[in-house]
Design an enzyme around this catalytic site. Structure first.
Site, short mmCIF file in Angstrom:
data_model
loop_
_atom_site.label_atom_id
_atom_site.label_comp_id
_atom_site.label_asym_id
_atom_site.label_seq_id
_atom_site.Cartn_x
_atom_site.Cartn_y
_atom_site.Cartn_z
CG LEU A 134 -1.76 -1.27 1.45
CD1 LEU A 134 -2.72 -1.05 2.62
CD2 LEU A 134 -2.53 -1.69 0.20
CG ASP A 135 3.04 4.42 -3.08
OD1 ASP A 135 4.20 4.42 -2.65
OD2 ASP A 135 2.53 5.39 -3.69
CB ALA A 136 1.81 7.35 -0.48
#
Length: 560
Positions: free
Chosen positions: A227-229
């Protein structure tokens, strides 16, 4: 599935939950009936992750995923159990993290068949860029046209609203002005850049669309999902707009969904923030992320070897609480991003951080800055390959190899699942030409290679690249074969002086492993008694009081 509906109720009003639940339930029922690749349940000592771009290796006329598969088969398949393919979707900027279409493969990389072929040889981690989407995407294009289907997909804001308390990971403004097709102007929330438009999760339709993407990735073979950023997903004016409770609830919902649909799928949160905030994404140990990135580790190991003093690393590591029965740490030293500094604020003084930054800039590193609420700027990340970060321009290759391997021995020794960046396994140096070409400091650590060039350099006996690849992959394979490196095996940090970082894996004195690292450029005496086998060399070793470690020497000693 009632518990998933209850999770939804923790995010939205009851009326919104009632409205969207039938559609979400339908998606989940369909997903559960879809045959998926069987997934490994939990993790073990064999799980080591390779982080790479899908276009890392190139040859004329071939999709880059097919070329990567050749390199993987020849050099990497027996070393790595999992491959983290950085965003391989069509994109408009940020080397993939400004996604134009979540459901397509970048044509240069190939197509979903190429992804499927690789997933039959290894387990794959997908990037789920869930906080933002490209300004060039159909979603944002339709929004600007006034298409009602995309109404409320993005966060509009009056530019006069005080957003000074919003946490800024960049020095760019929070809001970006866009011209709509009807000629009007709107100011839209853009946490990272004007080309990366934050999604508005307050709109339940956005969540439904993103859950559809999540289920699609599982269907396409993703066994780990990054889960990016993710910390920035929910916005509330008047606060920091990071780590908000609704953000945590959405991540818990994602975990609920993968556990329901494809148990064994691993959710990993990417939150480049101080340690206390970072580990909050474990939730209560069983209801949020399965793994969190161990963000303090890269700058702490760098700082310790740079200063020849491991006191801060030892103090931090001895206070680490076990991740929990159903969670573990995702350990790394280098990645496609720079070496983040925020995670060590509060562990190392600001003066020492600034001194480290000054030293590394002198040795050729680049630095990115963030804007503070008071308008000042602070260094946010150091942009440099990890090999060059650890060493001075004047150092010889022998010293470079020693420091680099010692750092990676620490990585491979710690409790958790380790990940190694492709540039590290290749022994890459700073790519100044690439940084100039793109105008981005981060490109210094993102060099791409032709297949012919990288194979020639890896096969060149005695070269820096060949030595690092050979010696690092040797200890990776040794690590994979040792059950005491299982992420669930307890870890005890041994305090043996400022020039040594040492730890023990296992509680049983007769079944334990002691890992010792001299992080200084001078000999160090280490007190130890007993009989051991050095599992790296296979040599039996007996000590009666102490041993003298040469500069940057490390030992993996198993009790016998």
């Amino acid at each position: 599935m009632e518990y998933i509906k209850q999770r939804l109720s923790a995010i939205y009003r009851e009326s919104d939950t009632v409205k969207i639940w039938p559609e979400l339930k339908g998606k989940l029922v369909e997903a559960k009936e879809t045959p998926y690749k069987e997934r490994k349940q939990r993790w073990d000592e064999k799980d080591i992750v390779l982080i790479t771009y899908s276009d890392q290796f190139q040859e004329e006329g071939q999709p880059t995923l097919a070329t990567f598969e050749k390199v993987f088969d020849r050099y990497l398949a027996d070393k790595f159990e999992i491959v983290h393919l950085l965003p391989f979707y069509p994109y408009s900027s940020d080397d993939g993290f400004s996604v134009v279409d979540y459901k397509k493969v970048n044509p240069i990389a190939g197509d979903w068949e190429d992804v499927d072929k690789l997933s039959k040889k290894t387990r794959i981690m997908f990037d789920y860029v869930c906080n933002h989407i490209s300004a060039k995407s159909d979603w944002f294009t339709e929004y600007k046209k006034g298409n009602p289907e995309y109404s409320g997909f993005f966060t509009e804001m009056d530019p006069n609203v005080d957003l000074s308390s919003v946490t800024r990971p960049r020095s760019t403004p929070v809001l970006t002005r866009f011209k709509m097709e009807d000629g009007s102007e709107k100011h839209i929330w853009t946490t990272f850049s004007e080309d990366q438009i934050d999604l508005n999760f307050k709109n339940p339709k956005v969540l439904l669309r993103m859950i559809d993407i999540l289920l699609f990735y599982i269907e396409q073979g993703a066994e780990y999902i990054r889960l990016d950023a993710v910390g920035f997903m929910w916005k509330e004016v008047g606060g920091t707009c990071i780590h908000l409770e609704k953000t945590h609830q959405i991540i818990k919902l994602f975990r609920d969904i993968v556990e329901e649909v494809a148990k064994g799928t691993v959710i990993i949160t990417e939150t480049n923030v101080p340690h206390k905030d970072n580990i909050s994404y474990f939730g209560n140990g069983s209801d949020e992320a399965h793994m969190v990135y161990q963000f303090p580790l890269p700058p702490l190991v760098l700082y310790s070897i740079n200063r020849g003093n491991g006191s801060a690393l030892t103090e931090w590591a001895k206070n680490l609480q076990p991740a929990g029965e159903n969670t573990t740490f995702f350990n790394f030293l280098a990645s496609h991003d720079g070496i983040g500094l925020n995670p060590i604020r509060g562990i190392i003084s600001e003066e020492e951080i600034l001194d480290l930054v000054t030293d590394l800039k002198r040795e050729g590193a680049k630095v990115n800055y963030k804007k503070n609420p008071d308008g000042t700027e602070s260094p946010y990340e150091i942009n440099v390959t990890y090999l060059d970060a650890l060493n001075k321009l004047s150092d010889n290759d022998e010293l470079r190899v020693k420091r680099f391997l010692t750092a990676h021995s620490i990585l491979l020794s710690l409790q958790g699942v380790p990940a190694v960046y492709i540039q590290s396994i290749l022994g890459s140096r700073n790519d100044y030409e690439g940084a100039v070409k793109t105008g981005m400091n981060r490109s210094i650590n993102r060099q791409k290679y032709s297949l012919d060039k990288i194979e020639t350099e890896l096969e060149k006996s005695g070269s820096l690249r060949s030595r690092i690849y050979g010696e690092l992959t040797d200890i990776i394979q040794i690590r994979k074969a040792e059950a005491l490196f299982h992420p669930d095996v307890p870890m005890e940090i041994l305090e043996k002086g400022e020039k040594v970082f040492a730890l023990k894996r296992g509680n049983d004195p007769q079944k334990s492993l002691i890992n010792i690292h001299n992080i200084a450029n001078e000999p160090v005496d280490y007190k130890i008694s007993g009989s051991f086998i050095n599992i790296i060399t296979g040599e039996e070793m007996a000590f009666d009081g102490s041993i003298t470690l040469s500069p940057y020497q490390f030992l993996w000693l198993k009790a016998i």
